[in-house]
Design a protein around this motif. Structure first.
Motif, mmCIF file in Angstrom:
data_model
loop_
_atom_site.group_PDB
_atom_site.id
_atom_site.type_symbol
_atom_site.label_atom_id
_atom_site.label_comp_id
_atom_site.label_asym_id
_atom_site.label_seq_id
_atom_site.Cartn_x
_atom_site.Cartn_y
_atom_site.Cartn_z
ATOM 1 N N ILE A 4 7.736 -16.725 11.400
ATOM 2 C CA ILE A 4 6.785 -16.996 10.321
ATOM 3 C C ILE A 4 6.391 -15.660 9.702
ATOM 4 O O ILE A 4 5.934 -14.749 10.397
ATOM 5 C CB ILE A 4 5.527 -17.729 10.836
ATOM 6 C CG1 ILE A 4 5.903 -19.081 11.435
ATOM 7 C CG2 ILE A 4 4.501 -17.897 9.723
ATOM 8 C CD1 ILE A 4 6.485 -20.067 10.444
ATOM 9 N N ILE A 5 6.582 -15.551 8.401
ATOM 10 C CA ILE A 5 6.159 -14.354 7.667
ATOM 11 C C ILE A 5 4.690 -14.547 7.322
ATOM 12 O O ILE A 5 4.310 -15.557 6.727
ATOM 13 C CB ILE A 5 7.018 -14.155 6.404
ATOM 14 C CG1 ILE A 5 8.487 -13.974 6.811
ATOM 15 C CG2 ILE A 5 6.517 -12.971 5.592
ATOM 16 C CD1 ILE A 5 9.468 -13.981 5.658
ATOM 17 N N THR A 6 3.864 -13.600 7.706
ATOM 18 C CA THR A 6 2.415 -13.724 7.541
ATOM 19 C C THR A 6 2.015 -13.653 6.075
ATOM 20 O O THR A 6 2.715 -13.053 5.251
ATOM 21 C CB THR A 6 1.684 -12.615 8.318
ATOM 22 O OG1 THR A 6 2.154 -11.361 7.852
ATOM 23 C CG2 THR A 6 1.943 -12.726 9.804
ATOM 24 N N PRO A 7 0.867 -14.260 5.729
ATOM 25 C CA PRO A 7 0.383 -14.148 4.347
ATOM 26 C C PRO A 7 0.013 -12.706 4.035
ATOM 27 O O PRO A 7 -0.407 -11.953 4.917
ATOM 28 C CB PRO A 7 -0.840 -15.051 4.308
ATOM 29 C CG PRO A 7 -1.184 -15.365 5.702
ATOM 30 C CD PRO A 7 -0.011 -15.043 6.565
ATOM 31 N N ARG A 8 0.191 -12.328 2.789
ATOM 32 C CA ARG A 8 -0.105 -10.940 2.400
ATOM 33 C C ARG A 8 -0.333 -10.863 0.911
ATOM 34 O O ARG A 8 -0.039 -11.786 0.168
ATOM 35 C CB ARG A 8 1.036 -10.026 2.818
ATOM 36 C CG ARG A 8 2.341 -10.325 2.114
ATOM 37 C CD ARG A 8 3.512 -9.602 2.769
ATOM 38 N NE ARG A 8 4.730 -9.725 2.021
ATOM 39 C CZ ARG A 8 5.480 -10.788 1.931
ATOM 40 N NH1 ARG A 8 5.119 -11.891 2.542
ATOM 41 N NH2 ARG A 8 6.588 -10.798 1.236
ATOM 42 N N SER A 9 -0.828 -9.716 0.485
ATOM 43 C CA SER A 9 -1.001 -9.416 -0.934
ATOM 44 C C SER A 9 0.071 -8.418 -1.338
ATOM 45 O O SER A 9 0.373 -7.492 -0.588
ATOM 46 C CB SER A 9 -2.374 -8.811 -1.201
ATOM 47 O OG SER A 9 -3.385 -9.729 -0.879
ATOM 48 N N VAL A 10 0.655 -8.622 -2.521
ATOM 49 C CA VAL A 10 1.657 -7.695 -3.030
ATOM 50 C C VAL A 10 1.240 -7.247 -4.430
ATOM 51 O O VAL A 10 0.630 -8.002 -5.182
ATOM 52 C CB VAL A 10 3.077 -8.301 -3.055
ATOM 53 C CG1 VAL A 10 3.561 -8.597 -1.658
ATOM 54 C CG2 VAL A 10 3.121 -9.545 -3.900
ATOM 55 N N LEU A 11 1.568 -6.015 -4.749
ATOM 56 C CA LEU A 11 1.245 -5.456 -6.048
ATOM 57 C C LEU A 11 2.477 -5.553 -6.935
ATOM 58 O O LEU A 11 3.564 -5.133 -6.544
ATOM 59 C CB LEU A 11 0.814 -3.993 -5.899
ATOM 60 C CG LEU A 11 0.434 -3.261 -7.181
ATOM 61 C CD1 LEU A 11 -0.778 -3.907 -7.843
ATOM 62 C CD2 LEU A 11 0.168 -1.800 -6.885
ATOM 63 N N THR A 12 2.300 -6.089 -8.138
ATOM 64 C CA THR A 12 3.397 -6.164 -9.096
ATOM 65 C C THR A 12 2.987 -5.432 -10.367
ATOM 66 O O THR A 12 1.798 -5.266 -10.656
ATOM 67 C CB THR A 12 3.766 -7.614 -9.446
ATOM 68 O OG1 THR A 12 2.645 -8.256 -10.057
ATOM 69 C CG2 THR A 12 4.185 -8.391 -8.223
ATOM 70 N N PHE A 13 3.989 -4.992 -11.103
ATOM 71 C CA PHE A 13 3.759 -4.315 -12.372
ATOM 72 C C PHE A 13 4.576 -5.012 -13.438
ATOM 73 O O PHE A 13 5.771 -5.268 -13.244
ATOM 74 C CB PHE A 13 4.162 -2.841 -12.300
ATOM 75 C CG PHE A 13 4.069 -2.135 -13.618
ATOM 76 C CD1 PHE A 13 2.840 -1.808 -14.161
ATOM 77 C CD2 PHE A 13 5.210 -1.812 -14.335
ATOM 78 C CE1 PHE A 13 2.747 -1.168 -15.387
ATOM 79 C CE2 PHE A 13 5.130 -1.163 -15.551
ATOM 80 C CZ PHE A 13 3.895 -0.846 -16.075
ATOM 81 N N LYS A 14 3.934 -5.345 -14.540
ATOM 82 C CA LYS A 14 4.632 -5.934 -15.676
ATOM 83 C C LYS A 14 4.455 -4.980 -16.853
ATOM 84 O O LYS A 14 3.341 -4.789 -17.346
ATOM 85 C CB LYS A 14 4.071 -7.306 -16.014
ATOM 86 C CG LYS A 14 4.825 -7.957 -17.143
ATOM 87 C CD LYS A 14 4.383 -9.365 -17.399
ATOM 88 C CE LYS A 14 5.252 -9.895 -18.531
ATOM 89 N NZ LYS A 14 4.788 -11.139 -19.044
#
Length: 95
Positions: free
Chosen positions: A72-82
């Motif tokens: 199971i891959i744990t929940p996380r926050s990721v940063l994206t750039f548009k």
């Protein structure tokens, strides 16, 4: 070549005719504010440059690529750039 924080300090000091210490403090304050805003989950919009967005990823099933074992891959926050349209056009002038 990469643009470093030291390069930004030098450019700001030269452009605005201020000391390097003051330029460093301004750059550091700007980065501190950006970090705080992103850490709180808010979006940052820099006109003519782009948007930094924090996305929340839910837990999901995955697989260890080495062993093939499910996990199971744990929940996380990721940063994206548009990037903005202006930046896209600057990077790809032929389009």
């Amino acid at each position: 070549m990469a643009l470093t924080k030291a390069d930004l300090v030098d450019r700001l000091a030269d452009t605005e005719n201020i000391g390097k210490k003051e330029a460093f403090d301004l750059i550091e304050a700007a980065f501190d504010e950006i970090r705080e805003v992103l850490a709180s989950g808010e979006k940052i919009n820099i006109p003519k440059f782009g948007n930094f967005i924090v996305l929340k990823k839910n837990a999901r099933k995955g697989r260890n690529p080495k062993s093939g074992e499910p996990l199971i891959i744990t929940p996380r926050s990721v940063l994206t750039f548009k990037p903005s349209q202006v930046l896209k056009e600057l990077l790809n002038p032929q389009l």
